[in-house]
Design an enzyme around this catalytic site. Structure first.
Site, PDB file in Angstrom:
ATOM      1  N   HIS A 374     115.428  37.506  36.927  1.00 16.21           N
ATOM      2  CA  HIS A 374     114.309  36.747  36.375  1.00 16.21           C
ATOM      3  C   HIS A 374     113.195  37.710  36.009  1.00 16.21           C
ATOM      4  CE1 HIS A 374     115.541  33.097  39.102  1.00 16.21           C
ATOM      5  NE2 HIS A 374     116.249  33.120  37.986  1.00 16.21           N
ATOM      6  N   HIS A 453     110.648  43.643  41.101  1.00 10.70           N
ATOM      7  CA  HIS A 453     110.137  44.862  40.459  1.00 10.70           C
ATOM      8  C   HIS A 453     108.719  44.569  39.990  1.00 10.70           C
ATOM      9  CE1 HIS A 453     113.733  47.639  39.783  1.00 10.70           C
ATOM     10  NE2 HIS A 453     114.008  46.823  40.788  1.00 10.70           N
ATOM     11  N   GLU A 472     110.764  47.334  43.966  1.00 14.12           N
ATOM     12  CA  GLU A 472     110.479  48.579  43.259  1.00 14.12           C
ATOM     13  C   GLU A 472     109.125  49.095  43.771  1.00 14.12           C
ATOM     14  OE1 GLU A 472     110.827  49.966  38.628  1.00 14.12           O
ATOM     15  OE2 GLU A 472     109.427  48.378  39.104  1.00 14.12           O
ATOM     16  N   GLU A 478     114.266  54.412  36.027  1.00 15.40           N
ATOM     17  CA  GLU A 478     114.056  53.979  34.638  1.00 15.40           C
ATOM     18  C   GLU A 478     113.169  54.958  33.868  1.00 15.40           C
ATOM     19  OE1 GLU A 478     112.179  50.111  34.725  1.00 15.40           O
ATOM     20  OE2 GLU A 478     110.443  50.839  35.822  1.00 15.40           O
TER      21      GLU A 478
HETATM   22  C1  NOJ Z   1     111.115  46.540  34.696  1.00 16.43           C
HETATM   23  C2  NOJ Z   1     112.099  46.783  35.770  1.00 16.43           C
HETATM   24  O1  NOJ Z   1     111.654  47.790  36.636  1.00 16.43           O
HETATM   25  C3  NOJ Z   1     113.402  47.156  35.123  1.00 16.43           C
HETATM   26  O2  NOJ Z   1     114.349  47.484  36.097  1.00 16.43           O
HETATM   27  C4  NOJ Z   1     113.857  46.022  34.252  1.00 16.43           C
HETATM   28  O3  NOJ Z   1     115.033  46.395  33.582  1.00 16.43           O
HETATM   29  C5  NOJ Z   1     112.804  45.638  33.227  1.00 16.43           C
HETATM   30  N1  NOJ Z   1     111.550  45.449  33.875  1.00 16.43           N
HETATM   31  C6  NOJ Z   1     113.172  44.372  32.476  1.00 16.43           C
HETATM   32  O4  NOJ Z   1     113.142  43.273  33.336  1.00 16.43           O
HETATM   33 CA    CA Z   2     109.380  49.009  36.697  1.00 14.07          CA
END
Ligand code: NOJ
Ligand code: CA
Length: 673
Positions: A374, A453, A472, A478
């Site tokens: 979500h 996150h 997170e 990322e």
């Molecule tokens: C930020 C999150 O840290 C990442 O893992 C996710 O893919 C993107 N938002 C999209 O929801």
């Molecule tokens: Ca993030």
């Protein structure tokens, strides 16, 4: 042992009164007093050295008389605890909670009388104190406009910190500076004093209150600056209430901080009862492909979350005994500018090319579970309206873990009030704090665990709500896909000593194609391959992602074997060596088994480590399956040079390990047959 001292008013001496409490080992001393205008203060020393000198206590309200001066200590109560408790999952099964406690009652002499208490718990690894505000005469609703708590630290100290209340929430590279260069910092903030004593300032059990950032108001004096609501009030509450614990972890060296359970111990025990449905494990997912631009979250020819693509991930997970498959971009709303408008998201409507019932049934046949996703883009009201239905949908299809996301600039969480008016709130204000707990409780009703996150910071609430499984809340993998700059080699040598002191992190390790845009591109991973493996042991999370694309693992099956083997749940964890920002070595024993694992990593400096294996808890000879940097390994020039070898070792041995620049090592110790 319990003793109560009631101090009669008649006996009040002219001088300020004070009280103190020490840690069970006697090393930490916390003292508390009022000055000559009746303002409360505290001080902390460790082995005779000042850790915080005269630091203010108190709070101020919008309507009522402040708790800042005119107070006397009217009673003190001593208490203590020496017990242990069991974590359903975690870094260790058994956590020892041994502390001494002091409760100090403050009251004014004026009428109506103002009263508040400070409760302090001091254990060998640090201390926590909190305000407990009982019913007051004449009012119960209070708006807190300021908390006066200070941390007056010694000068000449080094700090590792990220800025507080900036747009990118907790996703900053850490600064390593003199204390005086800080304006505001998030917690945990880590400090090394000249003597080598290490401190971490944070908070525990953040419930129905605002988080604080540290604001350097005067040189070396940091105030707990509560994050305000959009209307400027910091906390809206009613008496009686208590604040979260304000914590200072204290250790003679950097490694000492890593072996502390203070934050968990200051949280309340599990309120969810049987939580055997909260299952640690590993997962893969339709995720990295979007971050490196190979797939899209939204619909189109490279839509990641298609039924066919998801089946490939399920097959891959099943083949390697990986429990979960995360799918991002499965629900409608991702087409267009989702970052700036989260109201577009439906959490129950799938894209036409994603068949949730078919995929969950397919996964179940293969012994794998889908992990839901979500992304709210910070539109909290839009999410809260759908939350119940969204969790119901997942529950009905056997999805037991959901990753959530709050991608929006800090201060831009959208709250729509009863009149339909939009307000914008911080990610760590009281509104967000309460939202996260509402989500965790709703999810728990459906036996769902959450992994937010862009979350609020961790303050140990996983003890009370074990379905708050990870989060997170720092710069994760990322950033190696698109960060400018990507995470430098020192980043993961700082995280254990800072962010990770608050709790598990979904960093998402395990990228094997380190140069996905070419070795000369600025967009690459600044580690060796062996260091990616080390992250599974060093960066604790009960759910650990294998973040890369299956095809990249299939090209390196020998190295991938470590990810297949390494557990995500531990019987015991021991930090063995390290210095903040330089290197770190962890040993962990798998939960319910005999294997030990070791992870070691370094910053940009290559180094040799001698590691006594005395942590191994039996005399048995073990086969060490070693994944280490090769002789020419270097994160920049030769990141793939890895040596995978076996050696017979026992607890009598000292292991010599060479880590490359930006490198690491990962080891599984299994019993020799
Ligand atoms: C930020 C999150 O840290 C990442 O893992 C996710 O893919 C993107 N938002 C999209 O929801
Ligand atoms: Ca993030």
């Amino acid at each position: 042992m319990r003793s109560i001292t009631i101090l009669t008013l008649l006996a009040l001496p002219a001088l300020p009164w004070s009280a103190e409490v020490r840690s069970p080992d006697g090393d930490i001393r916390f003292s508390i007093e009022v000055d000559d205008v009746g303002a409360p203060y505290y001080e902390v020393d460790y082995r005779g050295e000042t850790v915080t000198s005269q630091s203010r206590l108190g709070m101020r309200f919008q309507e009522q008389q402040p708790f800042d001066s005119g107070f006397r200590i009217v009673a003190t109560h001593d208490d203590g605890n020496d017990t242990s408790w069991e974590q359903p999952w975690g870094e260790r099964r058994t956590v020892v909670d041994r502390h001494n406690e002091l409760l100090v009652e403050f009251a004014t002499m004026d009428r109506p009388q103002r009263r508040f208490n400070v409760r302090v718990r001091v254990s060998d690894d640090g201390l926590g104190f909190r305000y407990e505000v009982p019913k007051q005469s004449g009012y119960s609703t209070v708006n807190i406009v300021d908390e006066l708590t200070e941390f007056h630290l010694p000068g000449d100290a080094t700090a590792w910190w990220i800025p507080g209340r900036r747009y990118n929430r907790y996703e900053y590279l850490y600064n390593t500076t003199d204390l005086e260069e800080i304006q505001t910092a998030h917690t945990p903030m880590t400090v090394r004093l000249l003597s080598g004593i290490h401190l971490s300032i944070h908070e525990a059990a953040l419930v129905d209150y605002a988080a604080f950032v540290l604001d350097q108001r005067r040189p070396n004096v940091f105030q707990a600056d509560l994050t305000p609501w959009s209307d400027g009030v910091r906390v809206k509450t009613k008496t009686p209430f208590h604040t979260p614990w304000r914590t200072i972890q204290i250790a003679p060296d950097a490694v000492g901080l890593l072996n502390s359970d203070l934050i968990l111990n200051l949280n309340e025990p599990n309120v969810l009862g049987d939580v055997s449905w909260v299952k640690p494990g590993k997962y893969v997912g339709i995720w990295w492909g979007m971050h490196i631009g190979a797939n899209t979250w939204g619909s189109g020819p490279t839509h990641g979350a298609s039924t066919g693509e998801t089946k490939k991930y399920i097959d891959f997970a099943a083949k390697h005994g990986i429990e979960g498959v995360l799918v991002e971009g499965w629900n409608s709303g991702w087409d267009g500018d989702w970052y700036s408008n989260g109201d577009v998201f439906s959490f129950t409507e799938a894209y036409p090319d994603f068949d949730l019932p078919e995929l969950t049934a397919y996964a179940a046949r293969k012994g794998v579970e889908l992990i839901g996703h979500h992304e709210t883009s910070g539109s909290i009201t839009n999410y809260e309206k759908q939350m119940g239905d969204a969790y119901d949908l997942y529950e009905s299809h056997g999805v037991h873990k959901v990753k959530t996301g709050y991608v929006a600039d800090a201060g831009e969480l959208k709250r729509v009030d009863d009149r339909g008016v939009a307000h914008y709130e911080w990610h760590d204000g009281q509104f967000a704090v309460n939202h996260h707990l509402r989500a965790v409780k709703e999810a728990a009703k459906r036996r769902i665990s959450l992994n937010p996150h862009e979350p609020v910071k961790d303050t140990g609430l996983r003890r009370t709500y074990p379905n708050w499984i990870t989060r997170e809340g720092a710069r994760g993998q990322e950033y190696n896909a698109w960060g400018e700059p990507p995470n430098p080699p020192e980043h993961t040598a700082i995280l254990p000593y800072t962010r990770m002191l608050s709790g598990p992190m979904d960093f998402t390790p395990g990228v094997f194609d380190l140069t996905f845009k070419g070795a000369d591109s600025p967009f690459r991973v600044q580690t060796t391959l062996a260091k990616q493996l080390a992250l599974y042991v060093v960066l604790y999370s009960p759910i650990q992602m294998a973040a890369d694309l299956p095809e990249n693992y299939e090209q390196k099956p020998e190295a991938f074997q470590f990810i297949v083997d390494v557990p995500a749940d531990w019987e015991e964890s021991i930090a063995l060596a390290g210095e903040v920002g330089d290197f770190v070595v962890f040993a962990r024993k798998e939960r319910g088994g005999e294997d030990w694992y070791l992870g070691a990593l370094t910053d940009e400096t290559a180094r040799r480590l001698s590691i006594p294996l005395s942590f191994l808890d039996s005399d048995a000879t073990r086969v060490a399956e070693i994944y280490r940097d090769g002789d020419s390994a270097h994160w920049k020039d030769d990141p793939y040079d890895i040596v995978i070898e076996e050696r017979e070792l026992s607890r009598e041995d000292v292991l010599e390990l060479a880590l490359a620049a930006g490198g690491g090592a990962a080891i599984r110790f299994r019993m020799a047959e």
